[in-house]
Scaffold this active site. Structure first.
Site, PDB file in Angstrom:
ATOM      1  N   ASP A  11       1.581 -17.607  -3.014  1.00  0.00           N
ATOM      2  CA  ASP A  11       2.933 -17.430  -3.145  1.00  0.00           C
ATOM      3  C   ASP A  11       3.671 -18.805  -2.427  1.00  0.00           C
ATOM      4  O   ASP A  11       3.552 -18.850  -1.327  1.00  0.00           O
ATOM      5  CB  ASP A  11       3.436 -16.148  -2.410  1.00  0.00           C
ATOM      6  CG  ASP A  11       4.893 -15.815  -2.433  1.00  0.00           C
ATOM      7  OD1 ASP A  11       5.620 -16.733  -2.738  1.00  0.00           O
ATOM      8  OD2 ASP A  11       5.343 -15.098  -1.910  1.00  0.00           O
ATOM      9  N   ASP A  51       5.142 -12.750  -7.217  1.00  0.00           N
ATOM     10  CA  ASP A  51       5.547 -14.015  -6.843  1.00  0.00           C
ATOM     11  C   ASP A  51       4.317 -14.971  -6.373  1.00  0.00           C
ATOM     12  O   ASP A  51       4.603 -15.926  -5.873  1.00  0.00           O
ATOM     13  CB  ASP A  51       6.398 -13.845  -5.423  1.00  0.00           C
ATOM     14  CG  ASP A  51       5.649 -13.076  -4.579  1.00  0.00           C
ATOM     15  OD1 ASP A  51       4.233 -12.701  -4.566  1.00  0.00           O
ATOM     16  OD2 ASP A  51       6.197 -12.676  -3.408  1.00  0.00           O
ATOM     17  N   TYR A  89      13.058 -18.496  -2.809  1.00  0.00           N
ATOM     18  CA  TYR A  89      12.940 -17.916  -1.636  1.00  0.00           C
ATOM     19  C   TYR A  89      11.349 -17.944  -1.088  1.00  0.00           C
ATOM     20  O   TYR A  89      10.486 -17.719  -1.847  1.00  0.00           O
ATOM     21  CB  TYR A  89      13.318 -16.228  -1.684  1.00  0.00           C
ATOM     22  CG  TYR A  89      13.339 -15.603  -0.444  1.00  0.00           C
ATOM     23  CD1 TYR A  89      14.541 -16.128   0.398  1.00  0.00           C
ATOM     24  CD2 TYR A  89      12.554 -14.806  -0.096  1.00  0.00           C
ATOM     25  CE1 TYR A  89      14.271 -15.370   1.631  1.00  0.00           C
ATOM     26  CE2 TYR A  89      12.305 -13.919   1.118  1.00  0.00           C
ATOM     27  CZ  TYR A  89      13.369 -14.428   2.050  1.00  0.00           C
ATOM     28  OH  TYR A  89      13.541 -13.798   3.085  1.00  0.00           O
ATOM     29  N   GLN A  93       5.531 -20.107   1.455  1.00  0.00           N
ATOM     30  CA  GLN A  93       5.206 -18.844   2.086  1.00  0.00           C
ATOM     31  C   GLN A  93       3.681 -18.721   2.706  1.00  0.00           C
ATOM     32  O   GLN A  93       3.417 -18.421   3.802  1.00  0.00           O
ATOM     33  CB  GLN A  93       5.531 -17.767   1.461  1.00  0.00           C
ATOM     34  CG  GLN A  93       5.137 -16.275   2.081  1.00  0.00           C
ATOM     35  CD  GLN A  93       5.493 -14.938   1.304  1.00  0.00           C
ATOM     36  OE1 GLN A  93       6.823 -14.906   1.048  1.00  0.00           O
ATOM     37  NE2 GLN A  93       4.517 -14.281   1.249  1.00  0.00           N
ATOM     38  N   TYR A 230       3.115 -11.142  10.353  1.00  0.00           N
ATOM     39  CA  TYR A 230       3.350 -11.168   9.109  1.00  0.00           C
ATOM     40  C   TYR A 230       3.635 -12.306   8.261  1.00  0.00           C
ATOM     41  O   TYR A 230       4.390 -13.090   8.681  1.00  0.00           O
ATOM     42  CB  TYR A 230       4.407 -10.207   8.743  1.00  0.00           C
ATOM     43  CG  TYR A 230       4.768  -9.914   7.432  1.00  0.00           C
ATOM     44  CD1 TYR A 230       3.720  -9.031   6.660  1.00  0.00           C
ATOM     45  CD2 TYR A 230       5.788 -10.315   6.778  1.00  0.00           C
ATOM     46  CE1 TYR A 230       3.890  -8.770   5.323  1.00  0.00           C
ATOM     47  CE2 TYR A 230       6.028 -10.397   5.416  1.00  0.00           C
ATOM     48  CZ  TYR A 230       5.033  -9.491   4.681  1.00  0.00           C
ATOM     49  OH  TYR A 230       5.502  -9.283   3.314  1.00  0.00           O
ATOM     50  N   LYS A 233       1.593  -9.945   2.328  1.00  0.00           N
ATOM     51  CA  LYS A 233       0.270  -9.098   2.217  1.00  0.00           C
ATOM     52  C   LYS A 233      -0.439 -10.112   1.271  1.00  0.00           C
ATOM     53  O   LYS A 233      -0.364 -11.027   0.913  1.00  0.00           O
ATOM     54  CB  LYS A 233       0.403  -7.721   1.368  1.00  0.00           C
ATOM     55  CG  LYS A 233       0.814  -6.579   2.120  1.00  0.00           C
ATOM     56  CD  LYS A 233      -0.722  -5.968   2.482  1.00  0.00           C
ATOM     57  CE  LYS A 233      -0.440  -4.792   3.277  1.00  0.00           C
ATOM     58  NZ  LYS A 233      -0.609  -5.240   4.752  1.00  0.00           N
ATOM     59  N   ASP A 234      -1.753  -9.844   1.193  1.00  0.00           N
ATOM     60  CA  ASP A 234      -2.885 -11.018   1.024  1.00  0.00           C
ATOM     61  C   ASP A 234      -2.768 -10.881  -0.476  1.00  0.00           C
ATOM     62  O   ASP A 234      -3.497 -11.931  -1.052  1.00  0.00           O
ATOM     63  CB  ASP A 234      -4.076 -10.412   1.503  1.00  0.00           C
ATOM     64  CG  ASP A 234      -3.991  -9.933   3.012  1.00  0.00           C
ATOM     65  OD1 ASP A 234      -3.724 -10.943   3.809  1.00  0.00           O
ATOM     66  OD2 ASP A 234      -4.052  -8.865   3.225  1.00  0.00           O
ATOM     67  N   TYR A 348       5.710  -5.843   9.842  1.00  0.00           N
ATOM     68  CA  TYR A 348       6.897  -6.267  10.467  1.00  0.00           C
ATOM     69  C   TYR A 348       6.766  -5.441  11.983  1.00  0.00           C
ATOM     70  O   TYR A 348       6.305  -4.649  12.432  1.00  0.00           O
ATOM     71  CB  TYR A 348       8.120  -5.855   9.753  1.00  0.00           C
ATOM     72  CG  TYR A 348       8.380  -6.736   8.661  1.00  0.00           C
ATOM     73  CD1 TYR A 348       9.216  -7.492   8.696  1.00  0.00           C
ATOM     74  CD2 TYR A 348       7.714  -6.524   7.498  1.00  0.00           C
ATOM     75  CE1 TYR A 348       9.641  -8.396   7.719  1.00  0.00           C
ATOM     76  CE2 TYR A 348       8.068  -7.138   6.336  1.00  0.00           C
ATOM     77  CZ  TYR A 348       9.078  -8.206   6.397  1.00  0.00           C
ATOM     78  OH  TYR A 348       9.234  -8.873   5.239  1.00  0.00           O
TER      79      TYR A 348
HETATM   80  C1  F6R Z   1       5.833  -7.775   0.451  1.00  0.00           C
HETATM   81  C2  F6R Z   1       7.148  -8.517   0.256  1.00  0.00           C
HETATM   82  C3  F6R Z   1       8.457  -8.006   0.408  1.00  0.00           C
HETATM   83  C4  F6R Z   1       9.088  -8.618   1.758  1.00  0.00           C
HETATM   84  C5  F6R Z   1      10.689  -8.046   1.663  1.00  0.00           C
HETATM   85  C6  F6R Z   1      11.296  -8.478   3.076  1.00  0.00           C
HETATM   86  O1  F6R Z   1       4.646  -8.543   0.190  1.00  0.00           O
HETATM   87  O2  F6R Z   1       6.690  -9.661   0.066  1.00  0.00           O
HETATM   88  O3  F6R Z   1       8.467  -6.768   0.360  1.00  0.00           O
HETATM   89  O4  F6R Z   1       8.423  -8.217   2.644  1.00  0.00           O
HETATM   90  O5  F6R Z   1      11.246  -8.334   0.258  1.00  0.00           O
HETATM   91  O6  F6R Z   1      11.122  -9.983   2.786  1.00  0.00           O
HETATM   92  P1  F6R Z   1      11.900 -10.921   4.081  1.00  0.00           P
HETATM   93  O7  F6R Z   1      11.240 -10.546   5.182  1.00  0.00           O
HETATM   94  O8  F6R Z   1      11.235 -12.365   3.557  1.00  0.00           O
HETATM   95  O9  F6R Z   1      13.375 -10.762   4.045  1.00  0.00           O
HETATM   96 MG    MG Z   2       6.643 -13.568  -1.392  1.00  0.00          MG
HETATM   97 MG    MG Z   3       2.789 -12.014  -3.364  1.00  0.00          MG
END
Ligand code: F6R
Ligand code: MG
Ligand code: MG
Length: 372
Positions: A11, A51, A89, A93, A230, A233-234, A348
Site C-alpha cells: 500500500d 488500497d 492518503y 505507508q 501499527y 494490516k498485512d 492502535y
Molecule cells: C485498516 C485501515 C483503515 C485505517 C483507518 C484509520 O487496515 O487501513 O481502517 O486504519 O481508516 O486510518 P488512519 O489511522 O490512517 O486515519
Molecule cells: Mg492504507
Molecule cells: Mg491495504
C-alpha cells in the site's frame, strides 16, 4: 523450463482514505516495473486490491532475488513520490525502510514466490487480500488441500491421494523464521490445532507429497512485528498452482463461499467476514469488509496469459450478499466481545494508554472481618 513467479504487494497511498490507488499511480508502478525489468523480467502484471498494488512478475532469477525485489522496491518508491505529489492518503505507508537492502521481505511489502519446472500447461492462481492478515488463508487452504468435503480430488484423483505437506510458521516469533512441516492426512489434527489460531500460526507453503512440487506460497509478513507498531494490516498475497497433481481451481476457491471471519476490517482491529471480490475492487463499508480477489493465469515459457477473474461470476454475487449480511450482523455489536480483536491484536495504541490510566483509578476492596 524453470520459471519463478514473484507476487509483491504494498500500500503506497490511496484516494479518499484507505480505499484504492489512483489510476496514475497504478500506471506509474507498471511503467517502472516494465522499464527497469527489461531484459530480466519475462512478463509482469500490475493490479490492485483495495488500497494495495500488486506486482506479478515472471523470471528465471529464482526466489529471493535481489534484482527482482529491487524492481518492485523501486516501483513502490517512485510510486510513493507520485502518491505524495497527488496528495494520496498514506503515501508510502507500507515501505518501512526507505533504502533497499537486498530483499523486500521484512521491509513491509508482502511477498509470495515460487520457482518450479513449468508443466506443459501451467495454470496458477494469484490471490490478494486487503484489510486482513496472512492467517485469513488458513481455513481456505486447509480445506482445499486437506479436506475431501471441499476438495473432492483428495479421494477421486490418484495423483492427489498421498496428500500434501504443510509448512506452517509461528509469526509471533521474531528472532528468525520458526517453522514446522506437517503431513496431511496423518498429522491432520496437529495441522488443525495450529491453523485454528489465525493470528499466530500461518501457512507459508504447501507441497505435493506425490511429486514434492510446491503448490502454495503465502506471504507471511506481519507488519506490526516488523515495525513494533501499527502500520496497516498485512494484506497478504498467495500463489497457488492448480490442476493435475494439485486441487482444481474450483476446489481451491470453493472454501471462499464460507465468508469466514478474519482479523482486520476497520483500523485492523476487528473481526469481519472475508468477501471474495472481482479484480480492482475498492474498500468501502467500515473500511472493509476484508476482501480477497483471485486471478487465474496460465504461464508458458514465463509468458502470462491474460487473467481470468475467478470471483467475477453470478455465484459470487450470492456469496457477496451473504457476506454483507454477516458483516452487518457482527457490526451490530460494535466493539463488544468477538467484534473487536483481543487486546494483544489491537492495531492502535489508544486503548493501551486508556487502560493504563484506568489502572491507577482501581482500588482493591479489603474484606471486612466481622467480629463474631
Ligand atoms: C485498516 C485501515 C483503515 C485505517 C483507518 C484509520 O487496515 O487501513 O481502517 O486504519 O481508516 O486510518 P488512519 O489511522 O490512517 O486515519
Ligand atoms: Mg492504507
Ligand atoms: Mg491495504
Amino acid at each position: 523450463m524453470k520459471v519463478t513467479i514473484s507476487l509483491i504487494k504494498a500500500d503506497i497511498g490511496s484516494i479518499g482514505g484507505h480505499i484504492k490507488p489512483s489510476e496514475e499511480l497504478l500506471k506509474k508502478v507498471e511503467e517502472v516495473v516494465t522499464t527497469e525489468g527489461k531484459g530480466t523480467l519475462i512478463d509482469s502484471y500490475v493490479g490492485h486490491t483495495g488500497d494495495d498494488i500488486g506486482i506479478l512478475m515472471t523470471h528465471t532469477e529464482g526466489e529471493n532475488s535481489e534484482k527482482i525485489h529491487e524492481f518492485a522496491f523501486d516501483a513502490f518508491m517512485e510510486g510513493t513520490e507520485l502518491a505524495k505529489k497527488q496528495g494520496l492518503y498514506g503515501a508510502g505507508q507500507d515501505l518501512l525502510k526507505d533504502s533497499f537492502s537486498g530483499n523486500v521481505k521484512g521491509m513491509g511489502p508482502a511477498v509470495a514466490e515460487m520457482e518450479f519446472e513449468e508443466r506443459p500447461n501451467e495454470p496458477f492462481l494469484a490471490f490478494a487480500a486487503d484489510k486482513t492478515d496472512p492467517g485469513a488463508y488458513n481455513l481456505p487452504f486447509y480445506l482445499a488441500f486437506a479436506d475431501p468435503m471441499y476438495c473432492a480430488g483428495l479421494i477421486l484423483s490418484p495423483k492427489m491421494g498421498k496428500g500434501y505437506t504443510f509448512r506452517i510458521m509461528d509469526v509471533e516469533y521474531t528472532e528468525g523464521d520458526k517453522i514446522v512441516e506437517l503431513n496431511a492426512p496423518e498429522d491432520l489434527y496437529d495441522i488443525a490445532a495450529l491453523l485454528r489460531d489465525q493470528e499466530r500460526y500461518v501457512i507459508e507453503n504447501i507441497y505435493s507429497r506425490e511429486t514434492g512440487d510446491v503448490a502454495v506460497s503465502i506471504s507471511t509478513t506481519r507488519l506490526h512485528n516488523i515495525a513494533g507498531k501499527y502500520t496497516g494490516k498485512d494484506d497478504p498475497v498467495a500463489l497457488v498452482r492448480v490442476q493435475g497433481n494439485f486441487p482444481a481451481t474450483g476446489e481451491v476457491i470453493s472454501p471462499y463461499a464460507i465468508g469466514h471471519f478474519v482479523a482486520g476490517f476497520m483500523r485492523g482491529s476487528h473481526h469481519g467476514p472475508l468477501m471474495p471480490v472481482t479484480k480492482n475492487s475498492p474498500i468501502s463499508y467500515f473500511d472493509g469488509p476484508p476482501v480477497v480477489n483471485c486471478l487465474a493465469f496460465c504461464v508458458k515459457d514465463g509468458i502470462l496469459t491474460q487473467p481470468a477473474d475467478v470471483f467475477d461470476h453470478p455465484f459470487w454475487d450470492y456469496v457477496r450478499n451473504n457476506v454483507s449480511r454477516k458483516s452487518e450482523d457482527i457490526r451490530r455489536q460494535g466493539f463488544f466481545g468477538p467484534a473487536m480483536l483481543p487486546f494483544s491484536e489491537l492495531e492502535y495504541g489508544g486503548i493501551v494508554d486508556r487502560l493504563k490510566n484506568l489502572e491507577g483509578k482501581f482500588t482493591v476492596r479489603k474484606e471486612e472481618v466481622k467480629a463474631s
